[in-house]
Design a protein around this motif. Sequence first.
Motif: not given
Length: 310
Positions: A74-96
């Motif tokens: 699951n973790f390997a698939e996540l880091f190749g998932d475009v939706r997860f990558q966008a969610a990760l970036k947006n969340t970190i930006l939102y928090v910062i």
Amino acid sequence: MTTLTQKSRPAGRSIPARRRGSVLSRQRRAGWWMIAPALLHSLVFITLPTLAAIGLAFTDYSFGGTPHFIGGGNFAELFGDVRFQAALKNTILYVIVVVPVSMAIALLVAIALNQKIRGLGAFRTAYYIPVVTATVAVGTVWLWIFNPGSGLANGVLSLLGLSPVGWLTDPGLALPSLMVVGIWQGLGSKMIIYLAALQGVSPQLVEAANLDGAGRWQVFRNVTWPAIAPAQFFVLITSIVGTFQVFDLVYVTTKGGPGLATNVLVFDVYNNAFQSLRLGYASAETVIMMILIGAFILIGRRLQGANARD
């Protein structure tokens, strides 16, 4: 007589000691009984679900199916998932952005409301109302404010002679617009905590600093800031955790769009778990989010410690 007196003194002292021990024992038992409901709640609704999520993160479990161990698939698939990558970036930006900006504004508002001004209670209530207002209602109001045709925000722009803006439809503006809402909504809770901390600052220390010729900034830097450090740390931790969990605002306003511009981690977990029914995959995403929250809290703690040493 002397021998009797010497023998009676230890006996006289041992009775209060036993009584003190009995009282302390009863107080400990009473304390455990008092916190038992909170401990039970934490065990049932926090600890057990967390352990279950960690376990499911290493399986291919889907709703109604049988989980099979797949290791780190699951973790390997996540880091190749475009939706997860966008969610990760947006969340970190939102928090910062949201955490430090909201904390700074809340502190400034608390300092202003700590003064003796007319209508102080009304101002405090007005700032706190968004905290106790349902996020669905808040999102609905801001949907109208950001409406590209008849919204208040574009109405103000038109008065200034500027062109209307797609606040929630422009991929470059949607996330910053939600940041504004997040800062506004969380302002009241942080302000109340800061206000309570400011009112606990020793007036004697402030007066002594003023007598030594310290200016307002020096008083704040050397007296007020160290005094409110525990409240500052509490606000920081709760802000990080709460901001990482932003969901309902996104769900009501943008549904993660336009495109993936406002897709955040909790919203992506919701889609994977309850739309795609991939509970193992969503659990892996939750584990990554927990690790990120812990990392941000550790960074915040380090920064807080560095500020305290300065």
